[in-house]
Design an enzyme around this catalytic site. Structure first.
Site, short mmCIF file in Angstrom:
data_model
loop_
_atom_site.label_atom_id
_atom_site.label_comp_id
_atom_site.label_asym_id
_atom_site.label_seq_id
_atom_site.Cartn_x
_atom_site.Cartn_y
_atom_site.Cartn_z
N ASN A 59 0.83 -1.21 0.00
CA ASN A 59 0.00 0.00 0.00
C ASN A 59 0.86 1.25 0.00
O ASN A 59 1.89 1.32 0.69
CB ASN A 59 -1.02 0.00 1.14
CG ASN A 59 -0.44 -0.21 2.51
OD1 ASN A 59 0.56 -0.89 2.67
ND2 ASN A 59 -1.07 0.38 3.51
N GLU A 61 0.47 5.20 0.55
CA GLU A 61 -0.42 6.27 1.01
C GLU A 61 0.15 7.64 0.63
O GLU A 61 1.30 7.76 0.22
CB GLU A 61 -0.61 6.16 2.53
CG GLU A 61 -1.29 4.84 2.89
CD GLU A 61 -1.54 4.69 4.39
OE1 GLU A 61 -1.08 5.54 5.18
OE2 GLU A 61 -2.21 3.70 4.75
N CYS A 70 -4.15 0.80 -2.68
CA CYS A 70 -4.02 -0.46 -1.94
C CYS A 70 -2.95 -1.35 -2.54
O CYS A 70 -2.66 -1.29 -3.75
CB CYS A 70 -5.34 -1.23 -1.98
SG CYS A 70 -6.69 -0.43 -1.10
N GLU A 72 -2.92 -4.58 -3.29
CA GLU A 72 -3.26 -5.52 -4.36
C GLU A 72 -3.43 -4.82 -5.69
O GLU A 72 -3.12 -5.38 -6.75
CB GLU A 72 -4.48 -6.39 -4.02
CG GLU A 72 -5.70 -5.69 -3.50
CD GLU A 72 -5.69 -5.49 -1.98
OE1 GLU A 72 -4.80 -4.77 -1.51
OE2 GLU A 72 -6.60 -5.99 -1.31
N1 THU Z 1 -5.41 -1.39 2.16
C1 THU Z 1 -4.85 -2.21 1.23
O1 THU Z 1 -3.70 -2.02 0.83
N2 THU Z 1 -5.57 -3.26 0.78
C2 THU Z 1 -6.84 -3.53 1.20
O2 THU Z 1 -7.46 -4.42 0.64
C3 THU Z 1 -7.45 -2.78 2.29
C4 THU Z 1 -6.75 -1.53 2.67
C5 THU Z 1 -4.63 -0.25 2.64
C6 THU Z 1 -5.10 1.08 2.19
C7 THU Z 1 -4.54 1.98 3.26
O3 THU Z 1 -3.21 2.31 2.91
C8 THU Z 1 -4.51 1.12 4.50
O4 THU Z 1 -4.65 -0.22 4.05
C9 THU Z 1 -5.59 1.43 5.50
O5 THU Z 1 -6.83 1.46 4.92
#
Ligand code: THU
Length: 156
Positions: A59, A61, A70, A72
């Protein structure tokens, strides 16, 4: 009344195949590359393609929150930007703020993206998501995560 049922398996890592375990290891290794200073929730993903190659993601941000992505989708978009190979398997793992295993259950946007790639290939995409007990939830077809989905045919 009509009913939709999904079938999934919950397994320990040892109960999975060597190939699955190795993909999970790649997803775990990818946790290190997460850029998650806002949520402190680290997610790692690994995508296994038909030819055996693996692409990982984590992920990413951003201070402007919606700009992040995210794990995936980072992995899938990277894979799909490099090759037309069908996807066979996706593994996702997560660590919470304390560094403990957390539910890595894909968000709705990621389910939408996985579904479209699955629709475009002839074979199913299997998915393995880590949970907060350190086990893995396994589905044979990612599309089962998103019933009544919006897809390209709806546009025509
Ligand atoms: N996140 C993912 O990377 N994959 C998911 O399927 C759920 C959420 C990340 C997004 C964000 O950076 C952090 O988790 C919190 O939501």
């Amino acid at each position: 009344m009509e009913k939709i049922q999904i079938t999934y398996q919950t397994a320990s890592k040892e109960e999975l195949t060597k190939e699955e375990q190795s993909l999970i290891d790649k997803a775990i290794a990818a946790l290190d590359g997460a850029h998650a200073p806002y949520s402190n929730f680290h997610v790692g993903s690994a995508v296994l393609l038909e030819d055996g190659s693996i692409v990982t993601g984590n992920n990413q941000e951003n201070a402007a929150y919606p700009s992040g992505l995210c794990a995936e989708r980072v992995a899938l978009f990277a894979a799909k930007s490099q090759t037309k190979q069908p996807v066979r398997l996706i593994a996702i793992v997560a660590r919470n703020q304390k560094g403990n295993a957390a539910d890595a259950f894909s968000c709705g946007n990621c389910r939408q993206v996985m579904m479209e790639y699955a629709n475009e290939q002839e074979t199913r995409i299997r998915i393995i998501m880590g949970d907060h007990n350190g086990n893995y939830v396994v589905l044979d077809d990612v599309r089962n995560l998103l019933p009544f989905s919006f897809y390209s045919r709806s546009l025509n």
